[in-house]
Design a protein around this motif. Structure first.
Motif, PDB file in Angstrom:
ATOM      1  N   LEU A   1      31.025  49.342  29.624  1.00  0.00           N
ATOM      2  CA  LEU A   1      30.954  50.775  29.950  1.00  0.00           C
ATOM      3  C   LEU A   1      32.233  51.504  29.547  1.00  0.00           C
ATOM      4  CD1 LEU A   1      29.303  50.718  33.489  1.00  0.00           C
ATOM      5  CD2 LEU A   1      28.254  51.364  31.320  1.00  0.00           C
ATOM      6  N   LEU A   2      33.374  50.938  29.883  1.00  0.00           N
ATOM      7  CA  LEU A   2      34.647  51.588  29.562  1.00  0.00           C
ATOM      8  C   LEU A   2      34.839  51.722  28.054  1.00  0.00           C
ATOM      9  CD1 LEU A   2      36.864  49.803  32.211  1.00  0.00           C
ATOM     10  CD2 LEU A   2      36.231  52.236  32.195  1.00  0.00           C
TER      11      LEU A   2
ATOM     12  N   ALA B   1      25.084  55.310  48.467  1.00  0.00           N
ATOM     13  CA  ALA B   1      26.147  56.322  48.404  1.00  0.00           C
ATOM     14  C   ALA B   1      27.304  55.870  47.516  1.00  0.00           C
ATOM     15  CB  ALA B   1      26.645  56.650  49.805  1.00  0.00           C
ATOM     16  N   PHE B   2      27.649  54.588  47.561  1.00  0.00           N
ATOM     17  CA  PHE B   2      28.747  54.099  46.722  1.00  0.00           C
ATOM     18  C   PHE B   2      28.379  54.169  45.249  1.00  0.00           C
ATOM     19  CE2 PHE B   2      31.188  51.013  44.365  1.00  0.00           C
ATOM     20  CZ  PHE B   2      32.473  51.340  44.747  1.00  0.00           C
ATOM     21  N   CYS B   3      27.138  53.789  44.908  1.00  0.00           N
ATOM     22  CA  CYS B   3      26.695  53.855  43.510  1.00  0.00           C
ATOM     23  C   CYS B   3      26.733  55.300  43.009  1.00  0.00           C
ATOM     24  CB  CYS B   3      25.294  53.287  43.369  1.00  0.00           C
ATOM     25  SG  CYS B   3      25.172  51.519  43.736  1.00  0.00           S
ATOM     26  N   GLN B   4      26.295  56.221  43.843  1.00  0.00           N
ATOM     27  CA  GLN B   4      26.330  57.642  43.465  1.00  0.00           C
ATOM     28  C   GLN B   4      27.773  58.112  43.319  1.00  0.00           C
ATOM     29  OE1 GLN B   4      24.023  59.590  46.506  1.00  0.00           O
ATOM     30  NE2 GLN B   4      22.169  58.486  45.962  1.00  0.00           N
ATOM     31  N   TRP B   5      28.648  57.666  44.194  1.00  0.00           N
ATOM     32  CA  TRP B   5      30.065  58.015  44.140  1.00  0.00           C
ATOM     33  C   TRP B   5      30.685  57.509  42.846  1.00  0.00           C
ATOM     34  CZ3 TRP B   5      34.379  54.664  44.422  1.00  0.00           C
ATOM     35  CH2 TRP B   5      35.606  55.279  44.695  1.00  0.00           C
ATOM     36  N   ALA B   6      30.407  56.237  42.500  1.00  0.00           N
ATOM     37  CA  ALA B   6      30.953  55.652  41.270  1.00  0.00           C
ATOM     38  C   ALA B   6      30.404  56.369  40.040  1.00  0.00           C
ATOM     39  CB  ALA B   6      30.621  54.159  41.215  1.00  0.00           C
ATOM     40  N   ARG B   7      29.125  56.670  40.045  1.00  0.00           N
ATOM     41  CA  ARG B   7      28.518  57.383  38.915  1.00  0.00           C
ATOM     42  C   ARG B   7      29.177  58.740  38.715  1.00  0.00           C
ATOM     43  NH1 ARG B   7      22.122  59.051  38.118  1.00  0.00           N
ATOM     44  NH2 ARG B   7      22.479  60.308  36.249  1.00  0.00           N
ATOM     45  N   ALA B   8      29.405  59.460  39.810  1.00  0.00           N
ATOM     46  CA  ALA B   8      30.028  60.791  39.731  1.00  0.00           C
ATOM     47  C   ALA B   8      31.436  60.717  39.145  1.00  0.00           C
ATOM     48  CB  ALA B   8      30.062  61.435  41.116  1.00  0.00           C
ATOM     49  N   ARG B   9      32.108  59.600  39.320  1.00  0.00           N
ATOM     50  CA  ARG B   9      33.462  59.453  38.765  1.00  0.00           C
ATOM     51  C   ARG B   9      33.450  58.996  37.313  1.00  0.00           C
ATOM     52  NH1 ARG B   9      33.069  60.488  43.293  1.00  0.00           N
ATOM     53  NH2 ARG B   9      34.711  61.241  44.640  1.00  0.00           N
ATOM     54  N   VAL B  10      32.386  58.333  36.887  1.00  0.00           N
ATOM     55  CA  VAL B  10      32.281  57.831  35.519  1.00  0.00           C
ATOM     56  C   VAL B  10      31.711  58.889  34.569  1.00  0.00           C
ATOM     57  CG1 VAL B  10      31.006  56.183  34.078  1.00  0.00           C
ATOM     58  CG2 VAL B  10      32.123  55.413  36.168  1.00  0.00           C
ATOM     59  N   GLU B  11      30.703  59.614  34.999  1.00  0.00           N
ATOM     60  CA  GLU B  11      29.996  60.544  34.108  1.00  0.00           C
ATOM     61  C   GLU B  11      30.888  61.562  33.398  1.00  0.00           C
ATOM     62  OE1 GLU B  11      25.369  61.019  34.978  1.00  0.00           O
ATOM     63  OE2 GLU B  11      26.628  61.809  36.587  1.00  0.00           O
ATOM     64  N   PRO B  12      31.906  62.135  34.028  1.00  0.00           N
ATOM     65  CA  PRO B  12      32.739  63.088  33.292  1.00  0.00           C
ATOM     66  C   PRO B  12      33.432  62.480  32.069  1.00  0.00           C
ATOM     67  CG  PRO B  12      33.120  63.314  35.645  1.00  0.00           C
ATOM     68  CD  PRO B  12      32.262  62.090  35.452  1.00  0.00           C
ATOM     69  N   PHE B  13      33.622  61.175  32.058  1.00  0.00           N
ATOM     70  CA  PHE B  13      34.260  60.504  30.924  1.00  0.00           C
ATOM     71  C   PHE B  13      33.260  60.109  29.839  1.00  0.00           C
ATOM     72  CE2 PHE B  13      37.167  59.800  34.467  1.00  0.00           C
ATOM     73  CZ  PHE B  13      38.353  60.229  33.901  1.00  0.00           C
TER      74      PHE B  13
END
Length: 141
Positions: free
Chosen positions: A78-79, A16-28
């Motif tokens: 990544l950033l 769940a944390f990996c999915q949460w982090a991915r959801a916050r990164v993908e829009p960028f």
């Protein structure tokens, strides 16, 4: 930009944390440079020279040239790949954060399920116990 090579981001697709982090990164990721791969898939896991324990401990990124980055260094890569966050990648990759960055990442990784807004620990990957008062920050039990 079209034609730019992708970064392979190895993550736990069931976490769940990996999915949460991915959801916050993908829009960028406006240039679509990130390719998220679930290392629970044996075919994906075979692409990397890391054990399950190493994958579970920190993020791993494979660069287009085949080089590997893990933990704090992976986040810097990544950033830098995301147009709106490139400045943050440059800052975190600078000498200002050379020593403190990896330590901060390790602390955040250990406490990821306690960060504000993050999801609760996964059933398969329970949150690590909170350090006792005698251990102090950054000290292993």
């Amino acid at each position: 930009m079209p034609g730019q090579k992708k970064l392979d981001v190895f993550m736990d697709g069931g976490c769940a944390f990996c999915q949460w982090a991915r959801a916050r990164v993908e829009p960028f990721d406006t240039d679509e440079r990130l390719n998220f791969l679930d290392y629970n898939d044996p075919a994906v896991a075979q692409q990397a020279p890391f054990s399950r324990e190493e994958f579970d401990r920190e993020i791993h990124v494979r660069a287009p040239d085949g080089g590997w980055h893990a933990g704090f260094a992976a986040w810097v890569v990544l950033l830098r790949a995301m147009p709106f966050l490139k400045w943050l990648g440059a800052l975190l990759g600078s000498s200002l954060f050379r020593k403190s960055g990896p330590k901060l990442y390790q602390w955040a990784a250990r406490n990821r399920h306690r960060l504000p807004g993050s999801p609760p620990a996964c059933r398969t990957h329970p949150a690590p116990p909170a350090p006792s008062a005698t251990e102090g920050p950054g000290r292993a039990p």
